[in-house]
Each structure stands twice: as C-alpha cells, then as structure tokens.
Design a protein around this motif. Structure first.
Motif, PDB file in Angstrom:
ATOM      1  N   UNK A 105       0.793  -0.958  -0.195  1.00  0.00           N
ATOM      2  CA  UNK A 105       0.051  -0.024  -0.073  1.00  0.00           C
ATOM      3  C   UNK A 105       0.913   1.382  -0.028  1.00  0.00           C
ATOM      4  N   UNK A 106       2.022   1.196   0.818  1.00  0.00           N
ATOM      5  CA  UNK A 106       2.791   2.232   0.835  1.00  0.00           C
ATOM      6  C   UNK A 106       3.573   2.342  -0.526  1.00  0.00           C
ATOM      7  N   UNK A 107       3.969   1.266  -1.118  1.00  0.00           N
ATOM      8  CA  UNK A 107       4.668   1.745  -2.356  1.00  0.00           C
ATOM      9  C   UNK A 107       3.862   1.893  -3.486  1.00  0.00           C
ATOM     10  N   UNK A 108       2.550   1.781  -3.431  1.00  0.00           N
ATOM     11  CA  UNK A 108       1.544   2.154  -4.371  1.00  0.00           C
ATOM     12  C   UNK A 108       1.299   3.891  -4.205  1.00  0.00           C
ATOM     13  N   UNK A 113       2.520   9.088  -6.341  1.00  0.00           N
ATOM     14  CA  UNK A 113       3.024  10.540  -5.982  1.00  0.00           C
ATOM     15  C   UNK A 113       4.398  10.644  -6.697  1.00  0.00           C
ATOM     16  N   UNK A 114       4.836   9.902  -7.399  1.00  0.00           N
ATOM     17  CA  UNK A 114       6.323   9.866  -8.087  1.00  0.00           C
ATOM     18  C   UNK A 114       7.261  10.348  -7.327  1.00  0.00           C
ATOM     19  N   UNK A 115       7.424   9.848  -5.925  1.00  0.00           N
ATOM     20  CA  UNK A 115       8.112  10.178  -4.894  1.00  0.00           C
ATOM     21  C   UNK A 115       9.458   9.311  -5.091  1.00  0.00           C
ATOM     22  N   UNK A 116       9.408   8.001  -5.810  1.00  0.00           N
ATOM     23  CA  UNK A 116      10.762   7.271  -6.084  1.00  0.00           C
ATOM     24  C   UNK A 116      11.579   7.061  -4.942  1.00  0.00           C
ATOM     25  N   UNK A 117      11.138   6.497  -3.789  1.00  0.00           N
ATOM     26  CA  UNK A 117      11.927   6.213  -2.598  1.00  0.00           C
ATOM     27  C   UNK A 117      13.003   5.275  -2.617  1.00  0.00           C
ATOM     28  N   UNK A 118      12.630   4.378  -3.434  1.00  0.00           N
ATOM     29  CA  UNK A 118      13.738   2.996  -3.843  1.00  0.00           C
ATOM     30  C   UNK A 118      13.780   2.142  -2.887  1.00  0.00           C
ATOM     31  N   UNK A 119      13.181   2.032  -1.697  1.00  0.00           N
ATOM     32  CA  UNK A 119      13.284   0.902  -0.626  1.00  0.00           C
ATOM     33  C   UNK A 119      12.489  -0.160  -0.955  1.00  0.00           C
ATOM     34  N   UNK A 120      11.625  -0.104  -1.819  1.00  0.00           N
ATOM     35  CA  UNK A 120      10.863  -1.407  -2.449  1.00  0.00           C
ATOM     36  C   UNK A 120      10.787  -1.267  -4.073  1.00  0.00           C
ATOM     37  N   UNK A 121      10.738  -2.264  -4.653  1.00  0.00           N
ATOM     38  CA  UNK A 121      10.966  -2.512  -6.133  1.00  0.00           C
ATOM     39  C   UNK A 121      10.095  -3.421  -6.667  1.00  0.00           C
TER      40      UNK A 121
END
Length: 325
Positions: A105-108, A113-121
């Motif tokens: 849900x967080x990754x979605x 939001x186009x944040x692109x955190x990178x901790x999930x892929x």
C-alpha cells in the motif's frame, strides 16, 4: 484469487481514469463517478446548512471538489494496490523480502506521488512496466487536477461577477425592471447585451465544469440562484409591459440565454436539484400574461425555484409583487 484481484484492480483503474480524464479534459460535463460523488457531497452540505446555518454554503463547492479529488485518488490507489496484490512476490524490499500488505500500500502511494523512494521495487518486467506507467500517470493526475481546479476557480469568479452585476441593478425584480427602463436607451442596450454575454459564458462554464454548480455563498447578494431568478422575473415584467416594448429584441436575446441555461439545468442537474411540489398560481403571474404563455412561465419558475432551494432560498425571498407602477 490472483487473477480476480488483477482483473478487478484493472477494472477499478480504468473506471477511475476514464472518469478523471472525461471530467477534467472533455469540457463536456462530469463522469459517472464524479457526478454521484458531487450529489452525495451536496446532500452533506445541505444537511450541514440546515443544522448549522447558511455559513455552510461558503464551503459548498470546495467540499464537493475535494471529495471528487479524494474519491479519484482513493480508487486509483485501491486499483493499483489490488494489481500489485495479485502476486505476493510482485514487490520486494531492498533485501529481497516480499512486501507485506501495508508495504505494498505504501509502495502504491509513493509510486502515484512520483516520490521514487527506492526502498521497495517491482520484481518482474510486467510490474516494472505497471510501476513506470503509473509513476507517469501520477504526474499527469496532479498537474491535470491543478489545471482543472484553476479553470473551475475562473468559472466561479465569473459566476459571482454575474450575480453581483444583477444585484447591483436591483434587489428585486421590480427594481431591476425599473432600473433598466430608467437608463438611457443606448446604455440599456449595452447593459442587456453585457448581461447576455455573462449568462452565456456561465452557461458554457456550467456545462464544461459541473462542479461550478455547487459553488454558493452564505450571503444572498452573492448567490447566483436568487439573482438570476430576480433577473428572469424582471424580464417577465418588461416583456408584458408597454414600457418595455422598445427593448423587446434585446430582452428576447437575454431571455433566450437564460432559457438555454435552464434547459441545461433540467437536462444535467435534475438529480441534484430539490423537487418542487405544485406550481405557482395565475395570481402570481405578471399582468398581461395570465391569458397567454402562462404554463411556460410556470414551468420556468419551477426550474428556478428548484435552483433557489438548492441554495436554501424560497420564492418569497425573490419577490412579493411583479408589476411596474
């Protein structure tokens, strides 16, 4: 189960995306979802106004707009989450562990939001492509929403300008009619033509951006419904008075513009407008009208009264007497 989640997720996404683009880009009205959310939001505000007073109307359009945006975002978020959830191994963290439900849900959310955190892929080409597409869509979603809201704000300003222009002519139909007759003839033509252009512009905006319909104000002088009703009643006075004969051609053009707006109301907003029981008696009709075209005016007034009730007004607040002395 996996196929069901995947198919259902894509169905929700397609419905929400179609509704979003149709509402914001087509300039042809609202989609099915946004229309029903607007009606529900309107009923909440009407309840608030009946409970807490007219001050609730100052938040009318804002609340409807935000609710539509919230539902769009919620449906797209939910649909994409269901697509990712169709495969428990679709999303992993940086150490290769499959994401839990709340992590998907967080990754979605940060994908949209186009944040692109990178901790999930994503772990497969299919989900990588889905992620890329919805990262791009997230950018389009927020920029298009802001552009749409700016267009709506511009249309709302023009709606309120029209209401104020009518109010400045007079605070009841009789006063408006007298003011128009008292003006120099050339200025009367200009004033009527200016009102016609503003009514036409509002009618177009009203159809292109339906949420404009729900923007109201707590003070009657700023409310569109009561002022457009006063203007239409003033036109009825002038039409069936000898004093208004010199302005018949200009008045007919303005009357036609208001008629087109009322037809749009009947066609596209009948579900959101309160029902009006009964009709006005012939005793309330302008002098010289009861023998002709009375039914047409009664139907016209019924639509206007529905519009009045949508902003918490009654017919008696518009006018008590419609004759020119």
């Amino acid at each position: 189960m996996a196929e069901t989640l995947l198919i259902l997720g894509f169905i929700i996404l397609l419905l929400a995306i179609h509704d979003f683009f149709y509402t914001t880009l087509s300039a042809s009205g609202g989609g099915f979802i946004s229309e029903n959310v607007a009606i529900l939001s309107d009923r909440i505000i009407q309840f608030g106004a009946s409970t807490f007073g007219r001050k609730a109307y100052d938040y009318h359009g804002l609340f409807v707009n935000l609710m539509i945006l919230f539902v769009w975002l919620l449906l797209i978020w939910l649909g994409l989450f269901m697509v990712y959830s169709s495969n428990p191994e679709a999303i992993t963290n940086s150490s290769g562990r499959a994401a839990y439900n709340w992590e998907r849900l967080y990754f979605t959310g940060y994908t949209l939001s186009t944040l692109g955190m990178g901790n999930f892929k994503p772990t497969s080409p299919f989900f990588e492509l889905v992620t890329s597409c919805f990262s791009f869509f997230g950018f389009i979603f927020f920029t298009s929403s802001m552009t749409y809201f700016l267009s709506v704000s511009s249309a709302v300003v023009k709606k309120r300008t029209l209401a104020k222009s009518i109010y400045n002519l007079g605070k009841n139909p009789k006063a408006i009619a007298k003011k128009i007759l008292a003006l120099d003839s050339s200025y009367s033509y200009q004033q009527i033509h200016d009102l016609q252009e503003k009514v036409d512009q509002h009618s177009v905006n009203h159809q292109a951006y339906p949420v404009v319909h729900f923007y109201s104000r707590s003070e009657g002088k700023d409310c569109f419904s009561i002022n457009i009703t006063r203007l239409d009643e003033a036109l009825s006075i002038l039409f069936y008075s000898d004093k208004g004969q010199n302005l018949q051609e200009e008045l007919e053009l303005l009357r036609s513009s208001i008629s087109n707006f009322l037809q749009n109301l009947d066609k596209n907003f009948s579900r959101s407008l309160p029902k009006v029981e009964g009709a006005h008696s012939s005793e309330d009709l302008p002098l010289g009208l009861t023998a002709r075209n009375s039914q047409e005016l009664v139907e016209r007034r019924r639509t206007l009264e529905s519009l009045l009730k949508s902003e918490g007004f009654s017919w008696r607040q518009v006018v008590e007497q419609n004759q020119i002395n």
